[in-house]
Write an enzyme that holds these catalytic residues in place. Structure first.
Site, PDB file in Angstrom:
ATOM      1  CE1 TYR A 182     -11.539  -4.766  -1.319  1.00 47.41           C
ATOM      2  CE2 TYR A 182     -12.294  -7.014  -0.952  1.00 47.41           C
ATOM      3  CZ  TYR A 182     -11.337  -6.022  -0.800  1.00 47.41           C
ATOM      4  OH  TYR A 182     -10.183  -6.297  -0.134  1.00 47.41           O
TER       5      TYR A 182
ATOM      6  N   GLY B 136      -8.091 -17.605  -5.809  1.00 47.70           N
ATOM      7  CA  GLY B 136      -9.355 -17.505  -5.065  1.00 47.70           C
ATOM      8  C   GLY B 136      -9.186 -17.510  -3.556  1.00 47.70           C
TER       9      GLY B 136
ATOM     10  NE  ARG C 182      -5.448  -9.314  -8.542  1.00 49.18           N
ATOM     11  CZ  ARG C 182      -4.460 -10.148  -8.832  1.00 49.18           C
ATOM     12  NH1 ARG C 182      -3.263  -9.679  -9.158  1.00 49.18           N
ATOM     13  NH2 ARG C 182      -4.649 -11.453  -8.811  1.00 49.18           N
TER      14      ARG C 182
ATOM     15  CB  ILE D 113      -8.384  -8.961   3.230  1.00 43.31           C
ATOM     16  CG1 ILE D 113      -8.325 -10.283   2.467  1.00 43.31           C
ATOM     17  CG2 ILE D 113      -8.794  -7.807   2.320  1.00 43.31           C
ATOM     18  CD1 ILE D 113      -9.660 -10.819   2.052  1.00 43.31           C
TER      19      ILE D 113
ATOM     20  CD  GLU E  86      -2.910  -1.187   2.351  1.00 45.42           C
ATOM     21  OE1 GLU E  86      -2.445  -0.778   3.426  1.00 45.42           O
ATOM     22  OE2 GLU E  86      -4.022  -1.741   2.254  1.00 45.42           O
TER      23      GLU E  86
ATOM     24  CB  VAL F 236      -3.514 -13.419  -0.802  1.00 48.69           C
ATOM     25  CG1 VAL F 236      -2.943 -14.734  -1.324  1.00 48.69           C
ATOM     26  CG2 VAL F 236      -4.879 -13.636  -0.185  1.00 48.69           C
TER      27      VAL F 236
ATOM     28  CD  GLU G 253     -24.886   6.060   0.959  1.00 44.73           C
ATOM     29  OE1 GLU G 253     -24.557   6.298   2.141  1.00 44.73           O
ATOM     30  OE2 GLU G 253     -25.609   5.102   0.647  1.00 44.73           O
TER      31      GLU G 253
END
Lengths: 147, 170
Positions: free
Chosen positions: B140, B104, B135, B94, B28, B96, B152
């Site tokens: 999501y 998956g 990605r 989250i 990130e 991986v 919103e």
């Protein structure tokens, strides 16, 4: 709009008996309407005019945080320092609980969001690009149902 | 293909989890913000009052292979509360490992969190994504999530350090 005279106010932790009042304020906040008519003023009684609903969350980079989920003062009672006093109490709770920061969501059309930045808050969505996503119950059931 | 199991983390997983937390922060582009220690993770997740829950994705090696099971991903979440809808779950992290993506595993972790959410009577699962992480956003959205910031105008604000102490002190 005539502002009611307030001789004193206090900020205190909610008790179970406050729940009907809390629900009332939650609905007001959701509707963002002026509900002055619904407030029953008495010369002797106490009136609940604001709420701050919070819980503890966790950032794996820094640890515990205090998350301010809802923050509201009835419109007729704004500008009296009630919101500022609630923020002060929340900050004290955060520090006492070893939290490194307070997070809270703001809808950016809400003018009060500008006030928060003047008090030193950072808009993480604008600064770092964070977007908040939501799955509703139906999507949760779809996801859980697939094997 | 190696068999992957999604299971609840144990205290002994904290070393691995911290390693993956640092990898995610690196991904990130915010790795200098990781201040947490393994000790804090253990105390905060496995003490008297857990402040988070964690699932790990574990690859089980094939019979005869020398290396043991290997943690290749994690999902860290906690319970929160919506004054409009009640109990919620918030998926804070989250991740991986890059070499295990495309199989998956991320979806399996999210689905497991969805099961926990329903099991505990939660009506929403929320999470945050960085705007350049297309990605993740696509995943999501494909699973049915809505971008509340876009739809919103919700922004996340933070008071930290000095700003918070000032508020407390006034």
């Amino acid at each position: 709009m005539r502002q009611p005279s307030v001789t004193s106010f206090r900020v205190r932790p909610a008790e179970a008996g406050d729940c009907p009042e809390i629900l009332h304020l939650i609905k007001e906040l959701a509707a963002c309407e002026n509900m002055l008519d619904a407030v029953k003023l008495t010369s002797k009684g106490k009136v609940t005019v604001g709420l701050a609903m919070y819980y503890f969350t966790y950032d794996p980079w820094i640890g515990k945080l205090l998350y301010l989920e809802d923050f509201y003062v009835i419109q007729a009672y704004r500008g009296l320092g009630i919101g500022a006093e609630m923020l002060k109490r929340l900050s004290q709770i955060a520090i006492r609980s070893q939290c490194n920061c307070m997070h809270f969501p703001v809808v950016t059309w809400n003018q009060a969001s500008i006030d928060y930045t003047h008090r030193g808050a950072l808009d993480l969505s604008s600064e770092e690009g964070w977007h908040l996503f939501r799955f509703n119950r139906e999507e949760l059931m779809d996801m859980a149902g697939e094997k | 293909m190696a068999f992957v199991m999604i299971r609840e983390a144990k205290e002994g997983d904290c070393g691995n989890i911290l390693r993956l937390i640092r990898e995610l922060a690196e991904y990130e582009k915010l790795s200098d913000q990781v201040k947490i220690s393994e000790e804090a993770l253990r105390a905060d997740g496995f003490g008297e009052t857990p402040f988070y829950h964690c699932l790990v994705a574990e690859i089980l090696s094939a019979p005869g292979e020398p290396q043991g099971p290997c943690v290749v991903g994690y999902g860290l979440y906690y319970f929160s509360y919506s004054t409009w809808k009640g109990r919620n779950i918030y998926l804070e992290d989250i991740y991986v490992k890059p070499e295990y993506r495309g199989q998956g595993i991320g979806s399996k972790i999210i689905k497991k969190v969805a099961e926990v959410a329903l099991d505990k009577g939660c009506s929403q699962l929320r999470l945050a994504v960085l705007d350049w992480n297309k990605r993740a956003m696509d995943l999501y959205k494909a699973l049915g999530a809505q971008d509340l910031t876009e739809a919103e105008g919700w922004h996340c604000f933070r008071f930290e350090g000095e700003a918070m102490r000032e508020l407390a002190g006034k």
